[in-house]
Write an enzyme that holds these catalytic residues in place. Sequence first.
Site, short mmCIF file in Angstrom:
data_model
loop_
_atom_site.label_atom_id
_atom_site.label_comp_id
_atom_site.label_asym_id
_atom_site.label_seq_id
_atom_site.Cartn_x
_atom_site.Cartn_y
_atom_site.Cartn_z
N PRO A 147 0.85 -0.89 -0.41
CA PRO A 147 0.23 -0.11 0.06
C PRO A 147 0.83 1.33 -0.08
CG PRO A 147 0.25 -1.19 2.03
CD PRO A 147 0.96 -1.69 1.18
N ASP A 150 6.19 3.42 1.28
CA ASP A 150 5.61 2.33 1.59
C ASP A 150 4.07 1.85 2.92
OD1 ASP A 150 4.08 -0.41 3.06
OD2 ASP A 150 6.45 -1.54 2.68
N HIS A 151 3.00 2.41 3.08
CA HIS A 151 1.94 2.48 4.20
C HIS A 151 2.19 1.78 5.27
CE1 HIS A 151 -0.33 5.70 6.10
NE2 HIS A 151 -0.90 6.46 4.86
N ARG A 152 2.81 0.98 5.42
CA ARG A 152 2.83 0.17 6.11
C ARG A 152 4.64 0.54 7.45
NH1 ARG A 152 3.48 -5.63 3.20
NH2 ARG A 152 4.96 -4.14 2.26
N VAL A 153 5.60 0.84 6.57
CA VAL A 153 5.99 1.59 7.23
C VAL A 153 6.58 3.07 7.76
CG1 VAL A 153 8.80 1.35 7.16
CG2 VAL A 153 7.05 -0.44 6.32
#
Length: 434
Positions: free
Chosen positions: A232, A406-409
């Site tokens: 994402p 990376d929206h997870r990070v």
Amino acid sequence: MTDILMPALSPTMEEGVLAKWHIKVGDTVSAGDVIAEIETDKATMEVEAVDEGEVLEILVEEGAEGVKVNTPIARLSGDDAAPAPKKAEAKEDAAPANAEPKADAKDESPKAEKADAPKAETKSEPAPKREDGERIFASPLARRLAKMAGLDLASIKGTGPHGRIVKRDVEAAEANGGATAAKAAPAAAEGKKPAPTLAQLGIPDGTYDLIPLDGMRKAIARRLVDSVNNVPHFPLFIDVELDALMAARAQINKMLEPRGIKVSVNDFVIKAAAMALKAVPEANASYTPEGIAMHHNADVSMAVAIDGGLITPIIRKAETKGLAQIATESKDLATRARDRKLKPEEFQGGTFSVSNLGMFGIKQFTSIINEPQGCIMSVGAGEPRPVVKNGELTVATVMTVTLTCDHRVVDGAVGARFLQAFKPLLEDPLSMLA
């Protein structure tokens, strides 16, 4: 006898191309001698012998593709290992007892047999069938080649004995663009709708030339599809004024001229990105199922276009290096990347990427994240633009930078703080020299 095995030249390598032999049958080799060149999806590397002896047999010929790691590729005299199975011509066309005789074994070229022999399957796959349940007679090699090319055996006409599909039939279907062999099987196996052929989309056969995918292009396609589907991501944009940088660059290059070093704008970008990553360490991170990996060093990958694809050599610990060293390393890495002479550790394992298309006049673009990195920076061209300073309109050299995260990070606030740290470094480049 001792078998020489296909080496694993990187932790992720599963197969490669045996590009060139430096030995022939009858030669005597010693440990450390260069015996072959192996092509991976990113580089061509020399392979050294680890044993000594006389070359008794070459099991895989030059140019063989898809040679699996740990497959025997040649044989030396000696008593260190038991001999490997001979070339599997017989296995290649082996069939169940109720199948027709393997009369078409001669149809497979000697080169193909040798290249494929080490990969011979130890147990036969279920025979393919047509929709009406009728069995499709095809040699194991033809089935394997069709599977690799994504071709449907049901739509390939066999020219072997009793209409059996052999290697030349698959090659002919692939050369025709696979129009008669829709890539239905892989799609069906994944529950996806088969991709339409070019003919189905209105582009008739014979109006184009098909360039087969090499290992690099296949790897790029696979990795980028995985990145787009699995990560994402979101972009952040910022404009950077370059007038001070251009003036500083001219002075620095004048001083470095006697040493034959020339610093590019991209070298400044790499240095500034590395320093910003140390200032905002949350942006120098990777997502893993176990947690967020916070990297100790800013290992900056730089995208380099090469024939047939793209590679990202790495400036290791860029935050600790001066502009002259970064310029020297980047030039060397880019040169060897284009010659496909990089070692795996020189292009695998970066923590952040920089992709610069400014030299092509591209004003702004967004890159796809290079997993498992948390961010990639896209650098556009510096150009004169109107800007407002102190309430007055003036002209400055401006460059647009895009940070894909990376929206997870990396959350939006973290990405914004990174760009806040990055921008002043480029606009006041002398601060990077302190």
